[in-house]
Design a protein around this motif. Structure first.
Motif: not given
Length: 53
Positions: A7, A10-11, A13-14, A37, A40
């Motif tokens: 998580r 992913k955060h 990355q955003k 990625e 991840s």
């Protein structure tokens, strides 16, 4: 713990993606996003194998 790491990746990355960027800066950010990625994906694979971090 592994799910939490996924998580967080992913955060991050955003946070890195900014659609207004162009040129070299955009390419560098996208390279970082792609590497995150891969991290991840590795964590998901490790989680599927029962490996804990």
């Amino acid at each position: 713990m592994t799910e939490e790491l996924i998580r967080e990746v992913k955060h991050i990355q955003k946070c890195l993606v900014n659609k207004e960027m162009t040129g070299e800066e955009w390419e560098e950010k996208m390279a970082a996003v792609n590497k995150l990625e891969e991290v991840s994906d590795y964590l998901k694979d490790a989680l599927g194998r029962g490996i804990e971090f």
